[in-house]
Write a protein that holds these residues in place. Structure first.
Motif, PDB file in Angstrom:
ATOM      1  N   VAL A 113      31.785  36.767  41.493  1.00  0.00           N
ATOM      2  CA  VAL A 113      32.253  36.967  40.120  1.00  0.00           C
ATOM      3  C   VAL A 113      33.713  37.380  40.204  1.00  0.00           C
ATOM      4  O   VAL A 113      34.066  38.246  41.018  1.00  0.00           O
ATOM      5  N   THR A 114      34.568  36.762  39.392  1.00  0.00           N
ATOM      6  CA  THR A 114      35.993  37.076  39.453  1.00  0.00           C
ATOM      7  C   THR A 114      36.557  37.338  38.067  1.00  0.00           C
ATOM      8  O   THR A 114      36.097  36.766  37.071  1.00  0.00           O
ATOM      9  N   ALA A 115      37.578  38.176  38.028  1.00  0.00           N
ATOM     10  CA  ALA A 115      38.337  38.413  36.805  1.00  0.00           C
ATOM     11  C   ALA A 115      39.788  38.667  37.192  1.00  0.00           C
ATOM     12  O   ALA A 115      40.067  39.496  38.058  1.00  0.00           O
ATOM     13  N   THR A 116      40.694  37.930  36.566  1.00  0.00           N
ATOM     14  CA  THR A 116      42.121  38.056  36.849  1.00  0.00           C
ATOM     15  C   THR A 116      42.874  38.225  35.539  1.00  0.00           C
ATOM     16  O   THR A 116      42.689  37.422  34.607  1.00  0.00           O
ATOM     17  N   LEU A 117      43.709  39.242  35.456  1.00  0.00           N
ATOM     18  CA  LEU A 117      44.562  39.429  34.288  1.00  0.00           C
ATOM     19  C   LEU A 117      45.893  38.733  34.552  1.00  0.00           C
ATOM     20  O   LEU A 117      46.564  39.016  35.546  1.00  0.00           O
ATOM     21  N   VAL A 118      46.228  37.799  33.671  1.00  0.00           N
ATOM     22  CA  VAL A 118      47.470  37.038  33.785  1.00  0.00           C
ATOM     23  C   VAL A 118      48.393  37.452  32.644  1.00  0.00           C
ATOM     24  O   VAL A 118      47.985  37.457  31.480  1.00  0.00           O
ATOM     25  N   ARG A 119      49.611  37.808  33.000  1.00  0.00           N
ATOM     26  CA  ARG A 119      50.594  38.256  32.000  1.00  0.00           C
ATOM     27  C   ARG A 119      51.800  37.328  32.061  1.00  0.00           C
ATOM     28  O   ARG A 119      52.489  37.254  33.077  1.00  0.00           O
ATOM     29  N   ASP A 120      52.018  36.585  30.996  1.00  0.00           N
ATOM     30  CA  ASP A 120      53.119  35.614  30.941  1.00  0.00           C
ATOM     31  C   ASP A 120      53.091  34.695  32.163  1.00  0.00           C
ATOM     32  O   ASP A 120      54.096  34.454  32.830  1.00  0.00           O
ATOM     33  N   ASN A 121      51.894  34.179  32.438  1.00  0.00           N
ATOM     34  CA  ASN A 121      51.637  33.206  33.507  1.00  0.00           C
ATOM     35  C   ASN A 121      51.789  33.767  34.916  1.00  0.00           C
ATOM     36  O   ASN A 121      51.838  33.006  35.880  1.00  0.00           O
ATOM     37  N   GLN A 122      51.834  35.081  35.042  1.00  0.00           N
ATOM     38  CA  GLN A 122      51.857  35.707  36.361  1.00  0.00           C
ATOM     39  C   GLN A 122      50.614  36.584  36.520  1.00  0.00           C
ATOM     40  O   GLN A 122      50.335  37.421  35.663  1.00  0.00           O
ATOM     41  N   PRO A 123      49.845  36.391  37.606  1.00  0.00           N
ATOM     42  CA  PRO A 123      48.676  37.257  37.803  1.00  0.00           C
ATOM     43  C   PRO A 123      49.102  38.692  38.063  1.00  0.00           C
ATOM     44  O   PRO A 123      49.953  38.959  38.905  1.00  0.00           O
ATOM     45  N   VAL A 124      48.521  39.605  37.326  1.00  0.00           N
ATOM     46  CA  VAL A 124      48.865  41.026  37.421  1.00  0.00           C
ATOM     47  C   VAL A 124      47.885  41.750  38.332  1.00  0.00           C
ATOM     48  O   VAL A 124      48.277  42.575  39.156  1.00  0.00           O
ATOM     49  N   LEU A 125      46.619  41.452  38.165  1.00  0.00           N
ATOM     50  CA  LEU A 125      45.585  42.058  39.017  1.00  0.00           C
ATOM     51  C   LEU A 125      44.401  41.129  39.074  1.00  0.00           C
ATOM     52  O   LEU A 125      44.196  40.289  38.199  1.00  0.00           O
ATOM     53  N   THR A 126      43.623  41.278  40.132  1.00  0.00           N
ATOM     54  CA  THR A 126      42.420  40.464  40.267  1.00  0.00           C
ATOM     55  C   THR A 126      41.331  41.247  40.966  1.00  0.00           C
ATOM     56  O   THR A 126      41.607  42.145  41.771  1.00  0.00           O
ATOM     57  N   VAL A 127      40.102  40.899  40.635  1.00  0.00           N
ATOM     58  CA  VAL A 127      38.910  41.467  41.269  1.00  0.00           C
ATOM     59  C   VAL A 127      37.975  40.319  41.620  1.00  0.00           C
ATOM     60  O   VAL A 127      37.669  39.479  40.767  1.00  0.00           O
ATOM     61  N   VAL A 128      37.546  40.271  42.862  1.00  0.00           N
ATOM     62  CA  VAL A 128      36.550  39.297  43.320  1.00  0.00           C
ATOM     63  C   VAL A 128      35.405  40.093  43.935  1.00  0.00           C
ATOM     64  O   VAL A 128      35.594  40.796  44.932  1.00  0.00           O
ATOM     65  N   HIS A 129      34.232  39.981  43.355  1.00  0.00           N
ATOM     66  CA  HIS A 129      33.064  40.712  43.852  1.00  0.00           C
ATOM     67  C   HIS A 129      32.030  39.727  44.366  1.00  0.00           C
ATOM     68  O   HIS A 129      31.710  38.733  43.703  1.00  0.00           O
ATOM     69  N   VAL A 130      31.526  39.980  45.573  1.00  0.00           N
ATOM     70  CA  VAL A 130      30.508  39.137  46.203  1.00  0.00           C
ATOM     71  C   VAL A 130      29.199  39.935  46.197  1.00  0.00           C
ATOM     72  O   VAL A 130      28.973  40.779  47.067  1.00  0.00           O
ATOM     73  N   PRO A 131      28.327  39.699  45.228  1.00  0.00           N
ATOM     74  CA  PRO A 131      27.162  40.579  45.054  1.00  0.00           C
ATOM     75  C   PRO A 131      26.224  40.646  46.249  1.00  0.00           C
ATOM     76  O   PRO A 131      25.637  41.705  46.515  1.00  0.00           O
ATOM     77  N   LEU A 132      26.043  39.551  46.980  1.00  0.00           N
ATOM     78  CA  LEU A 132      25.056  39.567  48.061  1.00  0.00           C
ATOM     79  C   LEU A 132      25.524  40.366  49.275  1.00  0.00           C
ATOM     80  O   LEU A 132      24.701  40.806  50.075  1.00  0.00           O
ATOM     81  N   THR A 133      26.817  40.553  49.420  1.00  0.00           N
ATOM     82  CA  THR A 133      27.327  41.399  50.507  1.00  0.00           C
ATOM     83  C   THR A 133      27.780  42.760  50.010  1.00  0.00           C
ATOM     84  O   THR A 133      27.976  43.679  50.807  1.00  0.00           O
ATOM     85  N   GLY A 134      27.991  42.865  48.693  1.00  0.00           N
ATOM     86  CA  GLY A 134      28.512  44.104  48.124  1.00  0.00           C
ATOM     87  C   GLY A 134      30.012  44.244  48.257  1.00  0.00           C
ATOM     88  O   GLY A 134      30.574  45.272  47.855  1.00  0.00           O
ATOM     89  N   GLU A 135      30.696  43.231  48.798  1.00  0.00           N
ATOM     90  CA  GLU A 135      32.144  43.324  49.010  1.00  0.00           C
ATOM     91  C   GLU A 135      32.902  43.137  47.692  1.00  0.00           C
ATOM     92  O   GLU A 135      32.538  42.288  46.873  1.00  0.00           O
ATOM     93  N   THR A 136      33.968  43.921  47.537  1.00  0.00           N
ATOM     94  CA  THR A 136      34.840  43.785  46.382  1.00  0.00           C
ATOM     95  C   THR A 136      36.281  43.679  46.869  1.00  0.00           C
ATOM     96  O   THR A 136      36.799  44.606  47.499  1.00  0.00           O
ATOM     97  N   TYR A 137      36.903  42.557  46.576  1.00  0.00           N
ATOM     98  CA  TYR A 137      38.295  42.307  46.935  1.00  0.00           C
ATOM     99  C   TYR A 137      39.157  42.557  45.709  1.00  0.00           C
ATOM    100  O   TYR A 137      38.830  42.091  44.606  1.00  0.00           O
ATOM    101  N   THR A 138      40.258  43.264  45.896  1.00  0.00           N
ATOM    102  CA  THR A 138      41.136  43.569  44.773  1.00  0.00           C
ATOM    103  C   THR A 138      42.591  43.378  45.173  1.00  0.00           C
ATOM    104  O   THR A 138      42.957  43.512  46.340  1.00  0.00           O
ATOM    105  N   ALA A 139      43.403  43.051  44.186  1.00  0.00           N
ATOM    106  CA  ALA A 139      44.841  42.983  44.399  1.00  0.00           C
ATOM    107  C   ALA A 139      45.540  43.308  43.093  1.00  0.00           C
ATOM    108  O   ALA A 139      45.066  42.935  42.012  1.00  0.00           O
TER     109      ALA A 139
END
Length: 273
Positions: A113-139
């Protein structure tokens, strides 16, 4: 990554707090999809397939849409997760409620599952969560890339011939030109790289590039929801982003390449044949 460290990296308190709350929403949506995961979902027609895919999307969006709207009431949502191109100015949530949805239906573990906030066509932050491993990647732009709070760095590899690389099919029913480009690029990489992986979804390859597990990922065509989360993660982890010819990448580009700096130029040469 703690809010204090994010602020030290130049990230505003509002963006740091927003990241934390986005993580909570994405993880909750991931839990809902995990409850739906298990047996292979059978279908006999395209309509039945699309209905099953929509069921997963809707289950996650029931959580994501209200939660993310509360966080940024003025931000708009990208409705079509397969859409590409530039967005109008302002803030947008680019969400893939079930990235790798077809894998989920086939009881395969590669989905997120992913969610990325884009501000004036530039990604500001992102979250990628992999439920079966429990891993959460963020930037966060300017704040680095992290896996469950631990900093990520791309691979130090400098020889494509020793590299593990990957590609993905952006969507079903690609046109003939894109299909041929995919095939010829895989052939070229089979000659020049150590090992080539081909699977969906793109995002899970890109988190592996950001984590230094893969040395490069490329794709022809593509959607914002496929590429923006990984583009920010790889960039913040010290990688290079371009199109397949080495030109600056934008969501309007016809190809995408993310690579460790030591193999980026070699990958461009291979893909430009």
């Amino acid at each position: 990554m703690s809010e204090t460290l994010l602020q030290a990296a130049g990230v505003t308190a509002s963006d740091a707090d927003l990241l934390s709350q986005t993580v909570s929403a994405v993880r909750e949506a991931g839990s809902a999809l995990r409850e739906r995961f298990g047996e292979v979902v059978s279908y006999e027609t395209r309509e039945e397939l699309m209905s099953a895919l929509a069921g997963n999307d809707d289950a996650a969006l029931e959580i994501l849409r209200p939660a993310l709207t509360r966080l940024r009431p003025d931000a708009r949502f990208v409705e079509d997760e397969l859409a590409g191109g530039a967005l109008p100015s302002g803030e947008w949530w680019v969400v893939d409620p079930a990235e790798g949805n077809v894998n989920h239906l086939h009881a395969l573990p590669e989905w997120a599952v992913t969610a990325t906030l884009v501000r004036d066509n530039q990604p500001v932050l992102t979250v990628v969560h992999v439920p079966l491993t429990g891993e959460t990647y963020t930037a966060v732009a300017g704040g680095g890339a992290h896996l469950d709070g631990r900093p990520l760095r791309v691979s130090p590899t400098t020889d494509l011939g020793l590299g593990l690389v990957a590609t993905s099919q952006a969507r079903p029913d690609e046109n003939d030109e894109v299909v041929r480009r995919i095939g010829s690029s895989i052939t070229a990489m089979l000659f020049d790289a150590l090992v080539v992986r081909t699977s969906v979804p793109a995002t899970l390859h890109l988190v592996n590039v950001a984590a230094g597990r893969l040395d490069a990922f490329w794709q022809f065509a593509g959607a914002r929801a496929d590429l923006l989360p990984g583009a920010l993660l790889v960039t913040e982890a010290g990688g290079q982003i371009s199109d397949a010819q080495g030109r600056p990448w934008t969501p309007q580009s016809e190809s995408f390449l993310a690579a460790a700096p030591g193999v980026h130029a070699q990958a461009v040469t291979t893909l430009s044949r």
